[in-house]
Design a protein around this motif. Structure first.
Motif, PDB file in Angstrom:
ATOM      1  N   ARG A 250       0.842  -1.188   0.000  1.00  0.00           N
ATOM      2  CA  ARG A 250       0.000   0.000   0.000  1.00  0.00           C
ATOM      3  C   ARG A 250       0.879   1.241   0.000  1.00  0.00           C
ATOM      4  O   ARG A 250       1.969   1.243   0.566  1.00  0.00           O
ATOM      5  CB  ARG A 250      -0.902   0.051   1.243  1.00  0.00           C
ATOM      6  N   ASP A 266      -8.077  11.380  -7.284  1.00  0.00           N
ATOM      7  CA  ASP A 266      -8.569  10.968  -8.602  1.00  0.00           C
ATOM      8  C   ASP A 266      -7.542  11.259  -9.688  1.00  0.00           C
ATOM      9  O   ASP A 266      -7.363  10.463 -10.622  1.00  0.00           O
ATOM     10  CB  ASP A 266      -9.882  11.684  -8.919  1.00  0.00           C
ATOM     11  N   ARG A 269      -4.709   8.664  -9.416  1.00  0.00           N
ATOM     12  CA  ARG A 269      -5.188   7.369  -9.928  1.00  0.00           C
ATOM     13  C   ARG A 269      -5.235   7.374 -11.464  1.00  0.00           C
ATOM     14  O   ARG A 269      -4.816   6.412 -12.121  1.00  0.00           O
ATOM     15  CB  ARG A 269      -6.579   7.060  -9.393  1.00  0.00           C
ATOM     16  N   HIS A 273      -3.146   4.998 -13.980  1.00  0.00           N
ATOM     17  CA  HIS A 273      -3.848   4.167 -14.951  1.00  0.00           C
ATOM     18  C   HIS A 273      -3.342   4.459 -16.368  1.00  0.00           C
ATOM     19  O   HIS A 273      -3.057   3.542 -17.150  1.00  0.00           O
ATOM     20  CB  HIS A 273      -5.352   4.433 -14.865  1.00  0.00           C
ATOM     21  N   ASN A 286      -1.418  -3.137 -10.635  1.00  0.00           N
ATOM     22  CA  ASN A 286      -2.634  -2.498 -10.101  1.00  0.00           C
ATOM     23  C   ASN A 286      -2.300  -1.318  -9.189  1.00  0.00           C
ATOM     24  O   ASN A 286      -2.828  -1.193  -8.077  1.00  0.00           O
ATOM     25  CB  ASN A 286      -3.484  -3.524  -9.339  1.00  0.00           C
ATOM     26  N   ASP A 288      -3.056   1.813  -9.281  1.00  0.00           N
ATOM     27  CA  ASP A 288      -4.124   2.749  -8.924  1.00  0.00           C
ATOM     28  C   ASP A 288      -5.011   2.210  -7.814  1.00  0.00           C
ATOM     29  O   ASP A 288      -5.725   2.973  -7.160  1.00  0.00           O
ATOM     30  CB  ASP A 288      -4.963   3.116 -10.153  1.00  0.00           C
ATOM     31  N   ASP A 289      -4.966   0.899  -7.568  1.00  0.00           N
ATOM     32  CA  ASP A 289      -5.743   0.311  -6.476  1.00  0.00           C
ATOM     33  C   ASP A 289      -4.936   0.201  -5.185  1.00  0.00           C
ATOM     34  O   ASP A 289      -5.466  -0.232  -4.156  1.00  0.00           O
ATOM     35  CB  ASP A 289      -6.234  -1.090  -6.863  1.00  0.00           C
ATOM     36  N   ARG A 290      -3.657   0.591  -5.233  1.00  0.00           N
ATOM     37  CA  ARG A 290      -2.796   0.416  -4.063  1.00  0.00           C
ATOM     38  C   ARG A 290      -2.532   1.720  -3.318  1.00  0.00           C
ATOM     39  O   ARG A 290      -1.723   1.763  -2.400  1.00  0.00           O
ATOM     40  CB  ARG A 290      -1.465  -0.222  -4.498  1.00  0.00           C
ATOM     41  N   GLU A 292      -4.103   5.254  -1.241  1.00  0.00           N
ATOM     42  CA  GLU A 292      -5.216   5.872  -0.525  1.00  0.00           C
ATOM     43  C   GLU A 292      -4.723   7.143   0.152  1.00  0.00           C
ATOM     44  O   GLU A 292      -3.535   7.265   0.482  1.00  0.00           O
ATOM     45  CB  GLU A 292      -5.832   4.931   0.510  1.00  0.00           C
TER      46      GLU A 292
END
Length: 321
Positions: A250, A266, A269, A273, A286, A288-290, A292
């Motif tokens: 993360r 945003d 991300r 991407h 992945n 953009d999913d890791r 926060e």
């Protein structure tokens, strides 16, 4: 891996953590079970004596806020910018505080009668973010503020590397023909997404220049559009560097620029991407999913400092400006 910070859950019931910044101290009192008991903010003094005074006053005021006295405090941890010797508690070159050389741990402990430990502020924030988010395994904390820095935590411990520079992605050059960085290189990640670098490139009056840049970009200003693209590109480059070099699971983004909220998250991300579109390998990560964002007003830095205070340091030096 260098094992550097391991929290000790025993001892008196309250631990205090201070995040000492250039203008304010964020102070928290934490119970032995990890509950936040009290929190306050106070101004930071300028110069070595004033910094010590500010620390002592913050701890004293926090004890009163928590409805107790200094005798109930087990330890005090301090996160502070500059070059920090985590064993001796000495701080060097904290220029935004007017500190050239300060034996902060010894001087504060002598006045408080409580053990005091000191850590670099970004590394303390990394430890706090991992604890507050309940992250096991590996994570990186990416601080996007006036500058750019990062800390890495593995299995609840700060990973420093061999010389204390693990995670120092802000001064990784990604464009040798880019803007001149304060470190002397060109095109460092910090020149793309550091708030100070963006403000200088924007060069227009305003109290929140990065927010002004995003507002102007949304209104179609070409210069602002270019700087907004730089911001997202630089932050995405930092995330890629942290994942590809340390394979962290993360990346938690903190620092002053997180006040931009979804507009920042945003945008980063989308940049991650877009950067992976032509690479099956990058898509497999992945990225953009890791990522926060820490919630606005998170006490991660001060909370991490409280963990530092309850820890046993085993590595001598931490380098970060």
């Amino acid at each position: 891996m260098t094992h550097a910070i391991v929290a000790d859950p025993s001892g008196r019931p309250i631990r205090v953590g201070l995040d000492v910044g250039g203008t304010k101290i964020d102070a928290v009192a934490v119970s032995s079970s990890g509950d936040l008991l009290a929190r306050l903010r106070r101004p930071t003094g300028w110069g070595e004596d004033a910094v010590v005074d500010s620390v002592v006053e913050a701890v004293t005021a926090l004890a009163a806020e928590a409805g107790t006295d200094l005798s109930a405090i087990e330890s005090v941890g301090i996160g502070i910018p500059g070059l920090v010797d985590a064993v001796t508690g000495r701080v060097l070159h904290a220029v935004n505080l007017g500190v050239a050389s300060l034996d902060l741990a010894d001087r504060a402990a002598a006045r408080l009668g409580i053990p005091v430990r000191v850590e670099n502020d970004v590394k303390a924030a990394a430890l706090g973010a991992a604890a507050l988010r309940g992250i096991e395994g590996s994570m990186a904390y990416l601080n996007l503020g006036t500058g750019v820095a990062a800390g890495i935590v593995v299995d609840g411990e700060i990973w420093r590397g061999s010389r204390g520079t693990a995670g120092e992605v802000g001064h990784l050059s990604v464009d040798p023909a880019g803007r001149l960085c304060g470190c002397g290189q060109r095109g460092c990640i910090e020149t793309f997404c550091g708030g100070g670098a963006l403000a200088r490139a924007w060069d227009r009056p305003g109290s929140l220049p990065v927010r002004d840049i995003l507002d102007a970009a949304e209104a179609g200003d070409e210069h602002a559009l270019a700087l907004r693209a730089d911001l997202f590109h630089g932050a995405a480059a930092a995330v890629r560097a942290l994942v590809l070099s340390a394979d962290v699971e993360r990346v938690i983004i903190g620092g002053g620029l997180t006040a931009l909220g979804d507009r920042l998250e945003d945008g980063v991300r989308a940049a991650l991407h877009a950067g992976a579109e032509s690479s099956a390998f990058m898509r497999s990560l992945n990225l953009d999913d890791r990522i926060e964002l820490l919630p606005a007003g998170s006490p991660a830095a001060a909370f991490g400092a409280a963990l530092v205070g309850a820890a046993t340091p085993t590595k001598e030096i931490v380098t970060h400006g």
